[in-house]
Design an enzyme around this catalytic site. Structure first.
Site, PDB file in Angstrom:
ATOM      1  N   ASP A  18       0.822  -1.216   0.000  1.00 58.67           N
ATOM      2  CA  ASP A  18       0.000   0.000   0.000  1.00 58.67           C
ATOM      3  C   ASP A  18       0.859   1.270   0.000  1.00 58.67           C
ATOM      4  O   ASP A  18       1.945   1.283   0.569  1.00 58.67           O
ATOM      5  CB  ASP A  18      -0.894  -0.015   1.249  1.00 58.67           C
ATOM      6  CG  ASP A  18      -1.969   1.043   1.198  1.00 58.67           C
ATOM      7  OD1 ASP A  18      -2.289   1.520   0.097  1.00 58.67           O
ATOM      8  OD2 ASP A  18      -2.485   1.403   2.272  1.00 58.67           O
ATOM      9  N   HIS A  23       2.901   3.237  -8.878  1.00 57.04           N
ATOM     10  CA  HIS A  23       2.750   1.793  -9.092  1.00 57.04           C
ATOM     11  C   HIS A  23       4.013   1.210  -9.735  1.00 57.04           C
ATOM     12  O   HIS A  23       4.424   0.097  -9.415  1.00 57.04           O
ATOM     13  CB  HIS A  23       1.528   1.511  -9.966  1.00 57.04           C
ATOM     14  CG  HIS A  23       0.234   1.866  -9.294  1.00 57.04           C
ATOM     15  ND1 HIS A  23      -0.048   1.500  -7.996  1.00 57.04           N
ATOM     16  CD2 HIS A  23      -0.846   2.562  -9.717  1.00 57.04           C
ATOM     17  CE1 HIS A  23      -1.251   1.948  -7.660  1.00 57.04           C
ATOM     18  NE2 HIS A  23      -1.754   2.608  -8.689  1.00 57.04           N
ATOM     19  N   ASN A  40     -10.434  -2.890  -6.669  1.00 58.38           N
ATOM     20  CA  ASN A  40      -9.565  -1.952  -7.407  1.00 58.38           C
ATOM     21  C   ASN A  40     -10.089  -1.632  -8.821  1.00 58.38           C
ATOM     22  O   ASN A  40      -9.642  -0.668  -9.441  1.00 58.38           O
ATOM     23  CB  ASN A  40      -8.127  -2.475  -7.499  1.00 58.38           C
ATOM     24  CG  ASN A  40      -7.351  -2.357  -6.199  1.00 58.38           C
ATOM     25  OD1 ASN A  40      -6.450  -3.141  -5.932  1.00 58.38           O
ATOM     26  ND2 ASN A  40      -7.692  -1.379  -5.365  1.00 58.38           N
ATOM     27  N   ARG A  44      -5.696  -1.326   8.492  1.00 60.41           N
ATOM     28  CA  ARG A  44      -6.858  -1.988   7.876  1.00 60.41           C
ATOM     29  C   ARG A  44      -6.420  -3.296   7.255  1.00 60.41           C
ATOM     30  O   ARG A  44      -5.298  -3.413   6.788  1.00 60.41           O
ATOM     31  CB  ARG A  44      -7.411  -1.115   6.732  1.00 60.41           C
ATOM     32  CG  ARG A  44      -8.418  -0.097   7.100  1.00 60.41           C
ATOM     33  CD  ARG A  44      -9.147   0.389   5.847  1.00 60.41           C
ATOM     34  NE  ARG A  44      -8.253   1.024   4.894  1.00 60.41           N
ATOM     35  CZ  ARG A  44      -7.849   2.299   4.947  1.00 60.41           C
ATOM     36  NH1 ARG A  44      -8.255   3.064   5.926  1.00 60.41           N
ATOM     37  NH2 ARG A  44      -7.044   2.785   4.022  1.00 60.41           N
ATOM     38  N   SER A  73      -8.423  -4.664   4.682  1.00 59.48           N
ATOM     39  CA  SER A  73      -8.810  -4.450   3.287  1.00 59.48           C
ATOM     40  C   SER A  73      -9.136  -5.735   2.519  1.00 59.48           C
ATOM     41  O   SER A  73      -8.654  -5.935   1.399  1.00 59.48           O
ATOM     42  CB  SER A  73      -7.716  -3.662   2.547  1.00 59.48           C
ATOM     43  OG  SER A  73      -7.523  -2.410   3.138  1.00 59.48           O
TER      44      SER A  73
HETATM   45  C1  FPP Z   1      -2.134   0.123  -3.301  1.00 60.44           C
HETATM   46  O1  FPP Z   1      -1.600   1.421  -3.215  1.00 60.44           O
HETATM   47  C2  FPP Z   1      -1.473  -0.580  -4.375  1.00 60.44           C
HETATM   48  C3  FPP Z   1      -2.109  -1.148  -5.420  1.00 60.44           C
HETATM   49  C4  FPP Z   1      -3.578  -1.127  -5.600  1.00 60.44           C
HETATM   50  C5  FPP Z   1      -1.352  -1.807  -6.497  1.00 60.44           C
HETATM   51  C6  FPP Z   1      -0.218  -2.666  -6.016  1.00 60.44           C
HETATM   52  C7  FPP Z   1       0.568  -3.027  -7.174  1.00 60.44           C
HETATM   53  C8  FPP Z   1       1.928  -2.965  -7.235  1.00 60.44           C
HETATM   54  C9  FPP Z   1       2.809  -2.630  -6.119  1.00 60.44           C
HETATM   55  C10 FPP Z   1       2.572  -3.353  -8.474  1.00 60.44           C
HETATM   56  C11 FPP Z   1       2.816  -4.814  -8.339  1.00 60.44           C
HETATM   57  C12 FPP Z   1       3.349  -5.295  -9.517  1.00 60.44           C
HETATM   58  C13 FPP Z   1       3.449  -6.577  -9.821  1.00 60.44           C
HETATM   59  C14 FPP Z   1       4.225  -6.850 -11.002  1.00 60.44           C
HETATM   60  C15 FPP Z   1       2.823  -7.685  -9.079  1.00 60.44           C
HETATM   61  P1  FPP Z   1      -2.569   2.657  -3.496  1.00 60.44           P
HETATM   62  O2  FPP Z   1      -2.546   2.932  -4.941  1.00 60.44           O
HETATM   63  O3  FPP Z   1      -3.925   2.379  -2.938  1.00 60.44           O
HETATM   64  O4  FPP Z   1      -1.843   3.765  -2.704  1.00 60.44           O
HETATM   65  P2  FPP Z   1      -2.518   4.986  -1.930  1.00 60.44           P
HETATM   66  O5  FPP Z   1      -3.326   4.383  -0.809  1.00 60.44           O
HETATM   67  O6  FPP Z   1      -1.352   5.769  -1.435  1.00 60.44           O
HETATM   68  O7  FPP Z   1      -3.344   5.746  -2.919  1.00 60.44           O
END
Ligand code: FPP
Length: 247
Positions: free
Chosen positions: A27, A44, A75, A201, A203
């Site tokens: 996260d 990402h 998502n 959380r 989630s």
């Molecule tokens: C949550 O952070 C993260 C995700 C929904 C995507 C996770 C994916 C990656 C780390 C890439 C993984 C890649 C591979 C190749 C498996 P958020 O976007 O909700 O962050 P925020 O809460 O700060 O907005």
């Protein structure tokens, strides 16, 4: 809990017990990007790099199972351009894994419903699972289109169908019946779940499997997460007194 001692050199003392199964809620990518005035896709992308580093590190130090939360059933509500950039990152990684990791020991599994993904992504997921199936190293579960409630609903439906077909008696349904109908069937429950980004959380992640899991929340955004942070989470895990409901 099975006990595994660390395999390769790391910042960890050799006296520490390694968790057999670690889960990570990756996260904070969006906030990492926002702080830098970058688009969320850049967060990402940085997160995908850290995913590669931490996956390799977990395998190197002797973790047996690693489950990473890459894309939840919720998502899909994100803007299309963000979903597109995530799908591109998944595709790049899965192509790279097939091309460059042929001699790897890591077994790649996907937990979640593959159906909504594009044909080429689904094909890459299947090829990665098939080509890594007979390896003997760490099992890497990549949770994609995964939601724990969805997983439990599927398990309930499967069990109901088996009862209706006369293959299972209601009296024989127990906890093992449910566990063995989840995506993680046959795997140990996670001992440790790490959530960077400071959110307290769960989630919709491994709700059934996490009944006795130790949680470590870290005040770091996922793209800033390092091997040292993983070591720290393992040290914190070692400081916990796990009683599994006993005394
Ligand atoms: C949550 O952070 C993260 C995700 C929904 C995507 C996770 C994916 C990656 C780390 C890439 C993984 C890649 C591979 C190749 C498996 P958020 O976007 O909700 O962050 P925020 O809460 O700060 O907005």
């Amino acid at each position: 809990m099975a006990v595994f001692r660390k395999k390769k050199s790391s910042g960890l003392s050799s006296e520490l017990v390694l968790p057999e199964h670690i889960g990570i809620i990756m996260d904070g990518n969006g906030r990492w990007a926002k702080k830098r005035l970058l688009p969320r896709s850049a967060g990402h992308s940085a997160g995908a790099k850290v995913f590669r580093t931490i996956t390799r590190y977990c395998s190197d130090i002797g973790i047996k199972y690693l489950t990473v939360y890459a894309f939840s059933t919720e998502n899909w509500r994100r803007p299309k351009d963000e979903i597109d950039s995530l799908m591109k990152l998944f595709k790049d990684y899965l192509e790279e894994a097939l091309r460059d990791f042929k001699d790897d020991s890591i077994v790649v599994r996907f937990i979640g419903d593959k159906a909504p993904f594009s044909d080429d992504l689904r094909q890459l997921m299947l090829e990665n699972e098939e080509s890594s199936r007979d390896r003997d190293g760490m099992v890497l579960n990549i949770a994609m289109n995964y939601g724990s409630r969805d997983e439990l609903v599927r398990a309930v439906k499967t069990i109901s169908q088996e009862v209706r077909d006369g293959k299972l008696s209601v009296d024989d349904i127990d906890e093992a019946t449910v566990s063995s109908r989840l995506y993680t069937a046959g795997q140990p429950d996670p001992d440790l779940i790490i959530r960077p980004s400071g959110e307290y959380r769960i989630s919709n992640f491994m709700l059934w499997q996490a009944a006795y899991t130790e949680f470590v929340i870290m005040n770091k955004l996922w793209p800033d997460f390092t091997k040292d942070d993983l070591d720290e989470a393992i040290r914190l895990f070692n400081s916990r007194n796990r009683r599994f409901g006993g005394v």
